[in-house]
Design an enzyme around this catalytic site. Sequence first.
Site, PDB file in Angstrom:
ATOM      1  N   SER A   8       0.879  -1.080   0.038  1.00 28.59           N
ATOM      2  CA  SER A   8      -0.015   0.004  -0.116  1.00 28.59           C
ATOM      3  C   SER A   8       0.864   1.240  -0.135  1.00 28.59           C
ATOM      4  CB  SER A   8      -0.854  -0.089   1.177  1.00 28.59           C
ATOM      5  OG  SER A   8      -1.556   1.257   1.170  1.00 28.59           O
ATOM      6  N   HIS A  33      -1.308  -1.122  -4.074  1.00 29.00           N
ATOM      7  CA  HIS A  33      -2.395  -0.883  -3.543  1.00 29.00           C
ATOM      8  C   HIS A  33      -2.461   0.768  -3.239  1.00 29.00           C
ATOM      9  CE1 HIS A  33      -6.130  -1.469  -1.283  1.00 29.00           C
ATOM     10  NE2 HIS A  33      -5.724  -0.601  -0.561  1.00 29.00           N
ATOM     11  N   ASP A  35      -4.620   4.013  -2.101  1.00 29.56           N
ATOM     12  CA  ASP A  35      -5.731   4.408  -1.404  1.00 29.56           C
ATOM     13  C   ASP A  35      -6.143   5.959  -1.616  1.00 29.56           C
ATOM     14  OD1 ASP A  35      -6.105   2.155   0.368  1.00 29.56           O
ATOM     15  OD2 ASP A  35      -4.085   2.687   1.481  1.00 29.56           O
ATOM     16  N   MET A  37      -8.708   8.894  -0.420  1.00 30.06           N
ATOM     17  CA  MET A  37      -9.552   9.344   0.663  1.00 30.06           C
ATOM     18  C   MET A  37      -9.727  10.589   0.572  1.00 30.06           C
ATOM     19  SD  MET A  37      -7.014   7.749   3.895  1.00 30.06           S
ATOM     20  CE  MET A  37      -6.476   6.354   3.579  1.00 30.06           C
ATOM     21  N   HIS A  66      -8.193   1.554  -4.205  1.00 26.87           N
ATOM     22  CA  HIS A  66      -9.283   1.516  -3.245  1.00 26.87           C
ATOM     23  C   HIS A  66      -9.936   2.753  -2.737  1.00 26.87           C
ATOM     24  CE1 HIS A  66      -9.799   0.477   1.450  1.00 26.87           C
ATOM     25  NE2 HIS A  66     -10.822   0.742   0.903  1.00 26.87           N
ATOM     26  N   MET A  68     -11.919   5.297  -0.950  1.00 28.72           N
ATOM     27  CA  MET A  68     -12.749   5.667   0.444  1.00 28.72           C
ATOM     28  C   MET A  68     -13.369   6.947   0.383  1.00 28.72           C
ATOM     29  SD  MET A  68      -9.641   4.110   2.676  1.00 28.72           S
ATOM     30  CE  MET A  68      -8.597   4.155   1.356  1.00 28.72           C
ATOM     31  N   MET A 137     -11.930  -4.602   5.423  1.00 29.70           N
ATOM     32  CA  MET A 137     -11.039  -3.699   5.958  1.00 29.70           C
ATOM     33  C   MET A 137     -10.964  -4.386   7.569  1.00 29.70           C
ATOM     34  SD  MET A 137     -10.552  -1.323   4.109  1.00 29.70           S
ATOM     35  CE  MET A 137      -9.463  -0.689   5.298  1.00 29.70           C
ATOM     36  N   GLY A 142      -9.051   4.788   6.724  1.00 30.47           N
ATOM     37  CA  GLY A 142      -8.556   6.298   6.996  1.00 30.47           C
ATOM     38  C   GLY A 142      -7.214   6.397   7.120  1.00 30.47           C
ATOM     39  N   PHE A 143      -6.558   5.577   7.966  1.00 31.43           N
ATOM     40  CA  PHE A 143      -5.193   5.596   8.149  1.00 31.43           C
ATOM     41  C   PHE A 143      -4.438   4.421   7.830  1.00 31.43           C
ATOM     42  CE2 PHE A 143      -7.889   8.637  10.549  1.00 31.43           C
ATOM     43  CZ  PHE A 143      -7.319   9.858  10.310  1.00 31.43           C
ATOM     44  N   GLY A 144      -3.207   4.470   7.762  1.00 28.91           N
ATOM     45  CA  GLY A 144      -2.032   3.401   8.031  1.00 28.91           C
ATOM     46  C   GLY A 144      -1.594   3.256   9.150  1.00 28.91           C
ATOM     47  N   GLY A 145      -1.084   1.972   9.364  1.00 28.99           N
ATOM     48  CA  GLY A 145      -0.521   1.946  10.658  1.00 28.99           C
ATOM     49  C   GLY A 145      -1.171   1.497  12.010  1.00 28.99           C
ATOM     50  N   ASP A 175      -7.179  -5.611   4.187  1.00 26.58           N
ATOM     51  CA  ASP A 175      -6.609  -4.349   4.407  1.00 26.58           C
ATOM     52  C   ASP A 175      -6.634  -3.700   5.607  1.00 26.58           C
ATOM     53  OD1 ASP A 175      -5.435  -2.209   3.557  1.00 26.58           O
ATOM     54  OD2 ASP A 175      -7.216  -1.324   2.086  1.00 26.58           O
ATOM     55  N   GLY A 176      -5.250  -3.682   6.124  1.00 28.76           N
ATOM     56  CA  GLY A 176      -5.090  -3.078   7.424  1.00 28.76           C
ATOM     57  C   GLY A 176      -4.391  -3.820   8.736  1.00 28.76           C
ATOM     58  N   GLY A 177      -3.340  -3.475   8.849  1.00 30.39           N
ATOM     59  CA  GLY A 177      -2.398  -4.058   9.797  1.00 30.39           C
ATOM     60  C   GLY A 177      -2.139  -5.514   9.440  1.00 30.39           C
ATOM     61  N   GLY A 197       0.777  -1.800   4.112  1.00 32.19           N
ATOM     62  CA  GLY A 197       1.607  -0.770   3.964  1.00 32.19           C
ATOM     63  C   GLY A 197       2.709  -0.674   5.070  1.00 32.19           C
ATOM     64  N   SER A 198       2.605  -0.385   6.197  1.00 30.13           N
ATOM     65  CA  SER A 198       3.611  -0.386   7.254  1.00 30.13           C
ATOM     66  C   SER A 198       4.562  -1.459   7.344  1.00 30.13           C
ATOM     67  CB  SER A 198       3.075   0.015   8.716  1.00 30.13           C
ATOM     68  OG  SER A 198       2.028   0.956   8.801  1.00 30.13           O
TER      69      SER A 198
END
Length: 217
Positions: A8, A33, A35, A37, A66, A68, A137, A142-145, A175-177, A197-198
Amino acid sequence: MKHWVAPSILAANFGNLQADVEMVNRSQADCLHVDIMDGRFVPNISFGFPVLKSLQQHSSKPLDVHLMIIEPEKYIQQFADLGASILTVHYETCTHLHRTIHQIKDFGMQAGVALNPHTPIGLLSAILHDIDLVCLMSVNPGFGGQKFIPYTYHKVRQLKALANEYQPNLRIEIDGGVNLENAPKLLKAGANVLVAGSSVFKSANPTQSILDLKNCF
Ligand code: DX5
Ligand code: ZN
């Protein structure tokens, strides 16, 4: 179906995006990926068309976009023109989801639907056969990390069961973490696209992190 890894770009270095895109080009990643927003659907604004255009110019990997954003149906052609291969809209933003999905396909893109962590899987049963990808999700968008929400495993299993019935070729994206710790469990539950991402861009060796996610099972 071998799983995909989708780094991401939100977690990349925006001071030198080209370098990070080229790293992804050289890696074992399957797609990039992206994002988008709007500060309306989610409490954050990422970037818009000019940045996407330059991602398209530098990326040799397919773009997994993606959205959002509210009213995504207004921008479908623009995302097609900017080279999106997969265009994912949020279930929560689409009053006429069936129409939106078919507009995406009519522009030659694969159609994805993303679900927020609180949105039940069963809502997709009437539309699943029209969709190429579902993005679950595993954080609030809304946010990475952010920290992975463990209930996601249950949703993956539910979606996999529904996909077996209505759409066996479905791509199930998380998607996410996502990281090396939860990835094997997600794959076992039925996921086949890992967005990261992170855990990629903030790692000491992003290329190796992509490879490690690719070699997970
Ligand atoms: C969150 C975005 C994600 C995000 C993932 O709203 O949709 O794609 O970039 O970042 P990590 O992997 O850091 O949670
Ligand atoms: Zn995303």
